[in-house]
Motif scaffolding. Structure first.
Motif, short mmCIF file in Angstrom:
data_model
loop_
_atom_site.label_atom_id
_atom_site.label_comp_id
_atom_site.label_asym_id
_atom_site.label_seq_id
_atom_site.Cartn_x
_atom_site.Cartn_y
_atom_site.Cartn_z
N ASP A 190 -11.88 4.59 19.17
CA ASP A 190 -10.58 4.68 19.83
C ASP A 190 -9.55 3.77 19.17
N SER A 191 -9.98 2.58 18.77
CA SER A 191 -9.04 1.65 18.14
C SER A 191 -8.51 2.22 16.83
N MET A 192 -9.41 2.82 16.05
CA MET A 192 -8.98 3.40 14.77
C MET A 192 -8.04 4.58 15.00
N ARG A 193 -8.35 5.38 16.00
CA ARG A 193 -7.50 6.55 16.26
C ARG A 193 -6.11 6.10 16.70
N ARG A 194 -6.07 5.06 17.50
CA ARG A 194 -4.76 4.59 17.93
C ARG A 194 -4.03 3.86 16.81
N LEU A 195 -4.81 3.23 15.93
CA LEU A 195 -4.18 2.62 14.76
C LEU A 195 -3.49 3.72 13.94
N TYR A 196 -4.19 4.83 13.80
CA TYR A 196 -3.60 5.95 13.07
C TYR A 196 -2.27 6.37 13.71
N ASP A 197 -2.30 6.53 15.04
CA ASP A 197 -1.06 6.94 15.73
C ASP A 197 0.07 5.95 15.47
N ALA A 198 -0.27 4.66 15.53
CA ALA A 198 0.76 3.64 15.34
C ALA A 198 1.27 3.65 13.90
N LEU A 199 0.36 3.83 12.94
CA LEU A 199 0.77 3.80 11.53
C LEU A 199 1.64 5.00 11.17
N VAL A 200 1.25 6.17 11.65
CA VAL A 200 2.03 7.38 11.39
C VAL A 200 3.46 7.17 11.87
N ASP A 201 3.55 6.55 13.04
CA ASP A 201 4.86 6.35 13.62
C ASP A 201 5.67 5.32 12.85
N ARG A 202 4.98 4.30 12.37
CA ARG A 202 5.67 3.18 11.74
C ARG A 202 6.02 3.42 10.29
N PHE A 203 5.15 4.15 9.60
CA PHE A 203 5.34 4.34 8.16
C PHE A 203 5.41 5.81 7.79
N PRO A 204 6.48 6.48 8.21
CA PRO A 204 6.54 7.92 7.95
C PRO A 204 6.55 8.23 6.45
N GLU A 205 6.93 7.26 5.65
CA GLU A 205 7.03 7.57 4.22
C GLU A 205 5.70 7.33 3.49
N LYS A 206 4.75 6.71 4.16
CA LYS A 206 3.48 6.43 3.48
C LYS A 206 2.46 7.53 3.71
N PHE A 207 1.42 7.49 2.91
CA PHE A 207 0.35 8.47 3.06
C PHE A 207 -0.66 7.94 4.09
N TYR A 250 0.84 -1.20 0.00
CA TYR A 250 0.00 0.00 0.00
C TYR A 250 0.88 1.25 0.00
N GLU A 251 0.45 2.24 -0.79
CA GLU A 251 1.18 3.51 -0.72
C GLU A 251 0.70 4.31 0.48
N GLY A 252 -0.45 3.92 1.01
CA GLY A 252 -0.97 4.64 2.16
C GLY A 252 -2.33 4.13 2.56
N ILE A 253 -2.95 4.84 3.47
CA ILE A 253 -4.25 4.43 3.98
C ILE A 253 -5.04 5.66 4.41
N VAL A 254 -6.34 5.63 4.17
CA VAL A 254 -7.21 6.72 4.62
C VAL A 254 -8.16 6.16 5.66
N LEU A 255 -8.01 6.62 6.89
CA LEU A 255 -8.86 6.14 7.98
C LEU A 255 -9.90 7.21 8.32
N THR A 256 -10.86 6.83 9.14
CA THR A 256 -11.74 7.84 9.73
C THR A 256 -11.58 7.77 11.25
N SER A 257 -11.93 8.86 11.92
CA SER A 257 -11.78 8.88 13.37
C SER A 257 -12.95 8.14 14.01
N CYS A 258 -13.14 6.93 13.54
CA CYS A 258 -14.31 6.14 13.91
C CYS A 258 -14.39 5.88 15.41
#
Ligand code: SF4
Ligand code: SF4
Ligand code: SF4
Lengths: 425, 574
Positions: free
Chosen positions: B68-85, B58-66
C-alpha cells in the motif's frame, strides 16, 4: 454501553489463563446481544436496520458457535463462492469490531504486540492476531483472502493458516484491468473452488453460484434505488449501522437475508421525512465507538451520512452467464483497486450524484492505503470545489483516539459547511 | 538516471533500453515533503524515496505494486512530477505460468512506455548479456567470513548503507541478505540446474521477455508474495550456517514483523531485531543494539576481543567503571578480588562528559586512589562513546547482565528502567546475554514518564511510590503516550479521584509496558529489577503483581551497569 464495558472486563480478565472460557463468554455475549452498538435505546431504529442489526450479530454468533461452517475471509473476499459450500464468512475486520464492541480490544492488541507483530499494523489485523494468539478464535474450515487494497491480508492470513493448519488461498487482484488480468483472477477463483471442495468435501454447484449472483444483482439494485430515494428522505442511521451495512454489501452479499434487508431499505425509506441535513459522503471505515463522531451523526437530522465509498465500492451488475469472470471483474473494478486518480473520479462523481456537501475520510491507524492517499484525495476534491475533512484515529483501539482533536476538527468542518450553506444549525 | 527500489524490477531490461537504473537507498533529512502529500504513518522508506526524488537528479522511477505504501507513493509521485517517468509495474503475488506471463506483459508495456518517453532503442543483445550474467552469478548464500569473524544473515525489509556499514564495523560479515532489495539478486533460482543462459539467443523477443519474467518472479520470494515456502526452505538451510541473524524492519512497514514473530519460534540462532526509519539522524540509534549483539555473539563463540595490557605488574589491581546514562552517571571501583571499593551516583548534567569526569574524580577520591592506580577504566551507558578517557567501552546491555550476575547469580531476567529508556535482558547461567529488548523511542514506561506524572499529581517523585501504596481503588490509565496520559490524569484529578489511586494506576501502566518488554525476551525466573525506578516501591509492587513473582532488588540498583563494566574490565586483564 456500561453493560458491555463490565462484561468486557470479565472477558479480558479470563483471557490470560482460560482462553476457552473467554471464547465461551464471547459466544454467550454475542447470543445475548449485550454487544455495544452505540444505539440509543430511546430512539426508534428503522425496521430495515433492526433486521440488519439482528442478522449481523447473529451471523457472527452462529459462525463462532459452529466452526465447522466457518471461513475466515477479508472484507473483499468473493463470499458468493463460499456460500456455495455453506460456509459462513467472518472477516478479520468484522470480528475485530466485535471484540472492540466487548471492550476487550486492548488486551488483544497488547497480546499481538507482545507476540512481535508490528504495533504500526492496522488494528483490525492486530486485534484479530491477538485474539488468535490468545486462543479465543475457533479454528475455521478454510481461509480465503484477497490482496485487494490491503497489505495486512496476505501476511495475517498466512500466519493464522500456517499456525492452525487450515487451507488458505490468496486471491491476487491485479492493479490494472486487462483481459489477461481477468483470466489470471478467474484461474485463481477456480483454484479457490478446488480448495474449498477439498476442505468441505462438497461438490461445487455452479447453479447455486448463479442463484447467489441473481440475488446479489437484485440486492444492489435495491440498494441503489434506496440511495436514490435517500436523496429526498432522511433514513435515520448510526455509524454502527453504516458499518453493519458492510455485512450486507460484502460478507453476506448474495444471501437471502441480505436481499431481504435491501428490499426493506428500499421500500421503507419513503415513509421518512424530507432530508434537510448536511449530507456527508464518508470515505472508508466508520469508527462507531468514537464519541464525538457518534454524538454528531447517530440519528441526527442535522448531519447525516448520505453514502459511503466502502459500501459502494462495486455497484455494477454481474453476468450470471459468466459467473467467474463476473466475480473476477468485480474484484478488479473495485474502487479500492488501482491508482488513486481512478478513486478520485469515482468519489467525486458519487459526491455530486448523492448531493453531498462534503466528504470525511477517517484514516484508521495502520491503514496505509487510506492514510497514504487521503491528502491527495482531499486536494483533488478541493480542486473540484468539494470540501473534505481528514481525520486520524482508530476504529478499533479506543486508547488510540484523541476525542478532543477529532471533535475540534469536526466542529470546524461543520462550521465551514454551515458557512457555505448559508448558516443553519 | 532512473530509480528503482525492488528486487523484482527489470533492471537488466532498463539497461537494455539505454536507461541508467540506480537502486534508491535514501537517507532523508526530514519527511516534510512526504508528510505534506502522504501521511506520517506511511512507511518511512516510501517517504524517504519521495524526498529523494525531490533532489531532481532522477529522470524517473520504476516502482512495483509491492504494498500500500508503494502504491500511494506512486500516486503522490505521479501528481508531483508530471514531467518525469513515474511508472508502476503490477507485480503478481503468485509465480505460476499465468502470473509470469502477466508480468511479462507488464514488462513489455514498461519497455514501450519508456521508449516513448526517451526515444531510446531496445538493445536485445544487451538484455541477453546482462540476463545471462544474472543467471550465472552464484546463489544467495555466500561463504562464511574469515575465521575468527562472526557471520550473520540479514533478513527483513530493506536497510540502508549506514546499517550495512555498522554491521561491518562491529566485525560481522554478511553470509546472506534476504532483505527486500537483496544486495545480490539470484535470477537462476527459478530454473534449477538447466543451462538457460546459453539458450537465450535462440528465443524471439516475446519468449525472451517471458523467460526473463519467470526469472524475476522465481527469485527467493519476499514476504508480500503469496507462497513463501521457498523462502522458508532457504532459511532452513541458511540459518544453521550463521552465528546470528539481524532482522531489520522499517518503521511503519508491517510486512516483515510477521516473519520475525514466527522465526523466533522456529530457530535458536540468536536474533537481533532492529528498526530504522530512513532518516539520516536516526542511523546511529541502533548502534548500541548492534554492538551489544556482536559482543554477545562473540562471547558465545569464545571470541573475546584481545585483552589490553595496561595492567601494571607489582601493584594492587583496581578497575573503574563509569555508566554514563542520560539521567544519572554512576561510577564504581573494584579491586582484583571483585570487591566494590567505592561507588557513587550523580545526576547527569547538561554535558555528559563533564559529569563523567566529575564522577571519576569523586569515586577515586572516595576510594583514596589516583587515576594512575587504575589498571583499566571501562565506560558504558548511553554516553559511553564520549567518555574519551576510558580504555574501553562496552554497551550497557552486556554490562548490566554481568553486574546482575555478580549481585545474584541465579538471576535470569533483568528489567532495567532508567530515566530515558527501559530494557529487558535475559541472561545465560554464566551472566552473558541470551536476549534483550529495549524501548528508547518513547517516554512511556520510563522514569521520564513517572516524573511527568508526579508533576501532574503535584507530588515529589520520591513520594509517588509510598503514596500509591495507600491506594484502595483500581483506576486505569489507558493512554500509552505521556502527553495523553497527562490529560487523563488531570481529568481524573478533576473527577476527585484519590491521588493514591491515580498513582497506583500510573504504576500499573508502567508495569504493563515493562511486562511486555520482559515477555519479548522470555519470562525466565529469577527476576531482578535495576535502574533508578527500582527504588520506587509502587512500581516494584505493580511489576511483581503483573509477573506473579518477586523481583530481586540489589542494595544500589543504579550501579549494576557500572559494576558490570568493572568486572568485564577485570576479565580483560586476566
Ligand atoms: S482498515 Fe485498511 S489496513 Fe485495515 S483491514 Fe481495512 S483496508 Fe486493511
Ligand atoms: S517486499 Fe518484495 S515486492 Fe516489495 S519492494 Fe521488497 S522485494 Fe519488492
Ligand atoms: S519497507 Fe515495507 S512498507 Fe515500505 S515499501 Fe518496503 S515493503 Fe512496503
Amino acid at each position: 454501553m456500561e453493560v458491555a464495558r463490565t462484561y468486557g472486563g470479565v472477558v479480558a480478565s479470563q483471557l490470560d489463563d482460560h482462553p476457552n472460557r473467554a471464547a465461551a463468554l464471547i459466544n454467550f455475549g454475542l447470543k445475548a446481544e449485550s454487544f455495544r452498538t452505540g444505539h440509543l435505546p430511546d430512539k426508534p431504529m428503522p425496521a430495515a436496520y433492526r433486521y440488519l442489526n439482528h442478522m449481523a450479530i447473529k451471523s457472527v454468533a452462529d459462525a463462532l458457535k459452529h466452526p465447522e461452517t466457518l471461513a475466515w475471509t477479508n472484507i473483499f473476499a468473493p463470499v458468493e463462492l463460499l456460500q456455495c459450500f455453506d460456509l459462513e464468512c467472518v472477516s478479520v475486520e468484522a470480528l475485530s469490531s466485535y471484540f472492540s464492541g466487548f471492550w476487550i480490544e486492548d488486551s488483544l492488541l497488547d497480546r499481538s504486540d507482545a507476540a512481535g507483530f508490528a504495533p504500526t499494523l492496522c488494528s483490525y489485523h492486530r486485534t484479530f492476531l491477538g485474539g488468535f494468539e490468545s486462543g479465543i478464535i475457533p479454528e475455521a474450515k478454510a481461509a480465503i483472502t484477497t490482496s485487494l487494497a490491503c497489505d495486512g491480508n496476505v501476511n495475517t492470513f498466512r500466519h493464522i493458516a500456517t499456525q492452525s493448519h487450515i487451507p488458505l488461498f490468496v486471491i491476487d487482484v491485479p492493479y490494472q484491468k486487462t483481459e489477461e488480468a481477468t483470466r489470471y483472477v478467474v484461474r485463481q477463483l477456480r483454484e479457490a473452488i478446488a480448495l474449498l471442495e477439498q476442505a468441505t468435501g462438497k461438490k461445487f454447484d455452479i447453479d447455486r453460484l448463479r442463484e447467489a449472483i441473481r440475488r446479489e444483482n437484485r440486492s444492489k439494485q435495491h440498494y441503489l434505488s434506496f440511495l436514490e430515494k435517500r436523496r429526498k428522505h432522511l433514513y435515520p442511521a448510526t455509524l454502527t449501522l453504516t458499518e453493519f451495512t458492510l455485512f450486507a454489501t460484502h460478507l453476506s452479499i448474495g444471501s437471502e437475508w441480505a436481499e431481504k434487508f435491501f428490499e426493506m431499505l428500499d421500500s421503507d425509506v419513503e415513509k421518512y421525512p424530507v432530508d434537510t441535513s448536511h449530507r456527508i459522503f464518508w470515505v472508508h471505515v466508520t469508527p462507531y465507538a468514537e464519541p464525538a463522531l457518534a454524538s454528531y451523526f447517530n440519528y441526527s437530522d442535522v448531519y447525516s451520512i448520505a453514502a459511503d465509498d466502502f459500501n459502494l465500492d462495486f455497484t455494477g451488475q454481474l453476468d450470471e452467464n459468466h459467473p467467474l469472470e463476473a466475480l473476477a471483474e468485480k474484484l478488479i473494478d473495485n474502487v479500492y483497486n488501482g491508482p488513486l486518480s481512478r478513486k478520485v473520479d469515482i468519489v467525486a462523481r458519487e459526491i455530486e450524484h448523492y448531493d453531498c456537501e462534503g466528504a470525511i475520510e477517517f484514516c484508521h491507524w495502520g491503514c496505509r492505503q487510506s492514510a497514504g492517499g487521503a491528502q491527495l484525495l482531499r486536494s483533488k476534491l478541493r480542486d473540484r470545489g468539494i470540501p473534505m475533512l481528514v481525520l486520524d484515529g482508530d476504529a478499533v483501539d479506543r486508547r488510540n483516539n484523541q476525542d478532543g482533536q477529532i471533535r475540534t476538527r469536526l466542529e470546524a468542518f461543520f462550521e465551514l459547511l454551515d458557512g457555505r450553506k448559508g448558516g443553519t444549525a | 538516471m532512473i530509480g528503482y527500489v525492488c528486487k523484482y524490477a527489470p533492471i537488466e531490461l532498463l539497461h537494455a533500453l539505454g536507461a541508467d537504473p540506480v537502486r534508491i537507498e535514501p537517507l532523508a533529512v526530514s519527511f516534510d515533503a512526504a508528510d505534506a502529500c502522504m501521511h506520517p504513518n506511511v512507511c518511512s522508506f516510501a517517504k524517504a524515496v519521495l524526498e529523494e526524488m525531490e533532489t531532481g537528479s532522477y529522470e524517473g522511477i520504476v516502482l512495483t505494486s509491492c504494498c500500500d505504501s508503494m502504491r500511494r507513493l506512486y500516486d503522490a509521485l505521479v501528481d508531483r512530477f508530471p514531467e518525469k517517468f513515474v511508472y508502476i509495474l503490477d507485480l503478481p503475488r503468485h509465480t505460476d505460468r499465468e502470473a509470469c506471463s502477466l508480468y511479462a506483459g507488464q514488462i513489455r508495456a514498461l519497455a514501450r512506455a519508456y521508449q516513448e518517453f526517451s526515444g531510446a532503442e531496445f538493445n536485445r543483445g544487451c538484455l541477453i548479456e546482462l540476463f545471462a550474467d544474472g543467471l550465472r552469478t552464484p546463489g544467495q548464500l555466500r561463504a562464511n567470513g574469515r575465521p575468527g569473524q562472526l557471520s550473520v544473515g540479514i533478513i527483513g525489509a530493506r536497510y540502508n548503507a549506514a546499517v550495512g556499514k555498522l554491521v561491518e564495523q562491529c566485525g560481522m560479515s554478511v553470509a546472506f541478505d534476504l532483505t527486500c532489495v537483496g544486495q545480490n539478486r539470484d535470477l537462476s533460482a527459478a530454473f534449477g540446474d538447466g543451462d538457460v543462459a546459453s539458450e537465450l539467443p535462440e528465443l524471439n523477443d516475446n519468449e525472451l521477455i517471458e523467460v526473463y519474467s519467470e526469472a524475476l518472479l522465481g527469485q527467493i520470494p519476499c514476504m508480500r508474495m503469496a507462497d513463501i515456502s521457498r523462502r522458508e526452505a532457504f532459511l532452513k538451510k541458511a540459518l544453521p550456517q550463521v552465528d546470528g541473524v539481524i532482522y531489520h524492519t522499517v518503521k511503519f512497514c508491517d510486512m516483515y514483523a510477521y516473519e520475525f514473530a514466527s522465526l523466533r519460534k522456529l530457530t535458536d540462532v540468536p536474533m537481533l531485531k532492529i528498526e530504522t526509519d530512513a532518516l539520516r539522524q536516526s542511523a546511529g540509534q541502533v548502534r548500541t543494539r548492534v554492538e551489544a549483539f556482536a559482543e554477545s555473539l562473540r562471547e558465545e563463540k569464545g571470541l573475546m576481543p584481545a585483552p589490553s595490557l595496561i595492567h601494571r605488574k607489582g601493584t594492587a589491581v583496581y578497575v573503574l567503571g563509569i555508566d554514563s546514562g542520560s539521567t544519572s552517571t554512576n561510577a564504581v571501583v573494584i579491586d582484583g578480588e571483585q570487591n566494590i571499593v567505592s561507588s557513587l551516583v550523580i545526576r547527569t548534567g547538561a554535558r555528559s562528559i563533564d559529569s563523567a569526569h566529575r564522577a571519576c574524580e569523586e569515586v577515586l577520591e572516595q576510594a583514596g586512589l589516583k587515576r594512575e592506580d587504575i589498571a583499566k577504566l571501562v565506560a558504558t551507558g548511553y554516553g559511553r562513546v564520549s567518555v574519551d578517557f576510558a580504555d574501553a567501552d562496552i554497551t550497557e546491555i552486556t554490562c548490566h547482565a554481568r553486574g546482575a550476575h555478580y549481585f545474584n547469580p541465579s538471576v535470569r531476567t533483568i528489567l532495567d528502567i532508567g530515566g530515558q529508556d527501559s530494557k529487558a535482558i535475559r541472561l545465560n547461567a554464566d551472566g552473558t546475554v541470551a536476549d534483550f529488548a529495549m524501548n528508547d523511542k518513547c517516554a512511556a514506561g520510563t522514569g521520564r514518564f513517572l516524573e511527568a506524572m508526579a508533576r501532574t499529581l503535584e507530588v515529589g517523585i520520591d513520594e509517588l511510590g509510598p503514596l500509591s501504596q495507600q491506594s484502595t481503588n483500581k483506576v486505569q490509565i489507558t493512554s500509552m503516550c505521556t502527553v495523553f496520559a497527562e490529560s487523563e490524569v488531570i481529568s481524573l484529578i478533576a473527577d476527585n479521584v484519590d491521588k493514591a489511586d491515580i498513582a497506583a494506576g500510573v504504576h500499573r501502566a508502567i508495569a504493563g509496558k515493562a511486562y511486555g518488554l520482559m515477555h519479548r525476551v522470555g519470562l525466565e525466573p529469577v527476576y531482578m529489577m535495576t535502574g533508578g525506578v527500582a527504588k520506587n516501591p509502587g512500581v516494584v509492587a505493580a511489576v511483581e503483581e503483573r509477573l506473579g513473582a518477586t523481583l530481586y532488588i540489589c542494595p544500589e540498583p543504579e550501579i549494576v551497569g557500572a559494576v558490570g563494566a568493572t568486572l568485564l574490565g577485570l576479565d580483560s586483564l586476566a
